[in-house]
Write an enzyme that holds these catalytic residues in place. Structure first.
Site, PDB file in Angstrom:
ATOM      1  N   ASP A 287       0.826  -1.277  -0.106  1.00 44.93           N
ATOM      2  CA  ASP A 287      -0.309   0.132  -0.204  1.00 44.93           C
ATOM      3  C   ASP A 287       0.658   1.150   0.126  1.00 44.93           C
ATOM      4  O   ASP A 287       2.079   0.941  -0.369  1.00 44.93           O
ATOM      5  CB  ASP A 287      -0.234  -0.011   0.973  1.00 44.93           C
ATOM      6  CG  ASP A 287      -2.439   0.705   0.760  1.00 44.93           C
ATOM      7  OD1 ASP A 287      -2.265   1.934   0.670  1.00 44.93           O
ATOM      8  OD2 ASP A 287      -3.322  -0.713   0.861  1.00 44.93           O
TER       9      ASP A 287
ATOM     10  N   HIS B 191      -3.940   6.128   3.824  1.00 43.28           N
ATOM     11  CA  HIS B 191      -4.728   4.801   3.579  1.00 43.28           C
ATOM     12  C   HIS B 191      -4.141   3.486   3.735  1.00 43.28           C
ATOM     13  O   HIS B 191      -4.705   2.982   4.031  1.00 43.28           O
ATOM     14  CB  HIS B 191      -4.339   4.967   1.783  1.00 43.28           C
ATOM     15  CG  HIS B 191      -5.549   3.853   1.152  1.00 43.28           C
ATOM     16  ND1 HIS B 191      -5.004   2.369   1.182  1.00 43.28           N
ATOM     17  CD2 HIS B 191      -6.895   3.726   0.531  1.00 43.28           C
ATOM     18  CE1 HIS B 191      -6.203   1.570  -0.005  1.00 43.28           C
ATOM     19  NE2 HIS B 191      -6.644   2.887   0.209  1.00 43.28           N
TER      20      HIS B 191
ATOM     21  N   SER C 217     -10.991  -0.454  -0.985  1.00 45.07           N
ATOM     22  CA  SER C 217     -10.044  -0.588  -0.561  1.00 45.07           C
ATOM     23  C   SER C 217     -10.119  -1.277   0.868  1.00 45.07           C
ATOM     24  O   SER C 217      -9.815  -1.939   1.285  1.00 45.07           O
ATOM     25  CB  SER C 217      -9.485   0.643  -0.259  1.00 45.07           C
ATOM     26  OG  SER C 217      -8.849   0.579  -1.570  1.00 45.07           O
TER      27      SER C 217
END
Length: 395
Positions: free
Chosen positions: A160, A191, A341
């Site tokens: 990520d 994120h 996600s």
């Protein structure tokens, strides 16, 4: 199909090259990295033949550089070699890449491409509901019911934007692995920390005792390259193998790329090595969501409705909570995000949880998850499962 809000959007594009039928061309050209390519070898190519090919390709590049056709281009830069997947990436002029593509050792060539993160919908400090939903047969509970093993003995690779490994919610279980995108060994985006908090955080996570390894492949703006992501997958695979973690490891990929053979091949190689892969569903045949052996995840809201922005189709293995998911954020914070996600790390966490609880191997995890799932999803898209993630708690 509606575009999910927090899935990383990749676009893979190809140049128009004459007489190169093995060059995989795609119809979008906005995000191509000029003169940058990923060359994938045929499965029968030996280690010695692969090395000889690299020498040959480098010789071609040097000749072009002497002739002035490859000014500013580096030639071969990075090689990949894991679980039968042999490839390399580099920057080449048009004539050189055409010659390389025609080699009898080469299976196909894809253009390298920019990775972009789509916009995030953020609602700060909203109540979370995902953990309660995946541990109850009926919607509405905020209690998380789980076995105390909680993923103990399992390692999860978060591929990520990096992870804030010092966040107190990880309690020292998170370590830094590798960075393939820049020189900043931290999560400057948020994120990656958020997804890791969902799959293994102590407060907001599913597998609360799993070990976490940060694999940074996207920068602060959420951009990188296909070749950089594959480097991260290869590093994770080799790390698991060299540290005795094969068969006891999982990987979360909350990202995707428009129909890519090279991305699928890398994901399948990681799965063959003994790592369970949970992947966010994409749009119109996204990779690695379309790869064989990975567990592809679409998103639902708190009412078990398939979200309007989640992908659907036959490649979706199951749905999981993905709307307004509260998790941790860098520098000790929290945030609420929505997207496919956010759904994928719920499945990754349950995969790690079941591997610890039931002792099942990575190759059986997705089937076990589908076996436990509830037929509860409302209004899934055409040709799409109604399975909703459930950890089998009995509640």
């Amino acid at each position: 199909m509606g575009f999910f809000r927090t899935l990383f959007s990749f676009s893979i594009f190809a140049l128009s090259l004459a007489d190169t039928s093995k060059f995989i061309g795609l119809d979008d050209v906005d995000n191509i990295i000029p003169n940058s390519y990923i060359v994938v070898m045929k499965g029968a190519v030996t280690e010695a033949e692969f090395k000889d090919h690299q020498v040959w390709a480098s010789r071609i590049h040097r000749r072009s550089k002497r002739d002035g056709a490859a000014d500013g281009l580096d030639g071969l830069k990075t090689t990949f070699d894991f679980q039968g997947f042999k490839a390399y990436c580099g920057t080449f002029d048009k004539e050189s890449i055409e010659r390389i593509t025609r080699s009898s050792d080469v299976d196909y060539v894809e253009a390298d491409r920019v990775v972009k993160m789509a916009a995030l919908n953020t609602q700060r400090n909203a109540p979370s509901w995902g953990l309660g939903r995946i541990s109850h047969k009926k919607a509405g509970s905020f209690d998380y019911v789980y076995d105390s093993d909680a993923g103990s003995g399992i390692t999860i690779y978060g591929v990520d934007t990096g992870i804030d490994i010092h966040h107190p919610d990880f309690g020292g279980r998170a370590t830094w692995g590798v960075n393939t995108v820049d020189s900043e060994n931290s999560d400057q985006n948020g994120h990656g920390t958020h997804t890791a908090g969902t799959f293994a955080g102590a407060t907001y996570g599913v597998a609360k005792k799993a070990r976490i390894i940060a694999v940074k492949v996207l920068n602060a703006e959420g951009t990188g390259s296909t070749s950089g992501v594959i480097q991260g997958i290869e590093w994770s695979t080799n790390h698991a193998s060299s540290n005795g973690l094969s068969g006891k490891a999982a990987m979360n990929l909350s990202l995707g790329v428009r129909s890519s053979s090279v991305f699928n091949s890398a994901a399948e190689a990681a799965q063959r090595s003994g790592i369970f892969l949970a992947v966010a569903a994409g749009n119109d045949g996204f990779s690695p969501a379309s790869a064989r052996g990975v567990c592809t995840v679409a998103a639902t809201d708190a009412q078990d409705q398939a979200t309007s922005w989640s992908n659907y189709g036959s490649t979706v293995a199951l749905y999981a909570p993905g709307d307004k998911i509260l998790s941790i954020y860098p520098n000790g914070g929290t945030a609420t995000l929505s997207g496919t996600s956010m759904a994928s790390p719920h499945v990754c966490g349950v995969g790690a949880y079941l591997m610890a609880l039931e002792g099942i191997g990575p190759g059986r995890v997705c089937d076990r998850i589908k076996q436990l799932a509830l037929e509860s999803v409302k209004n899934p898209g055409p040709d799409t499962t109604r399975r909703l993630l459930y950890n089998g708690s009995g509640a």
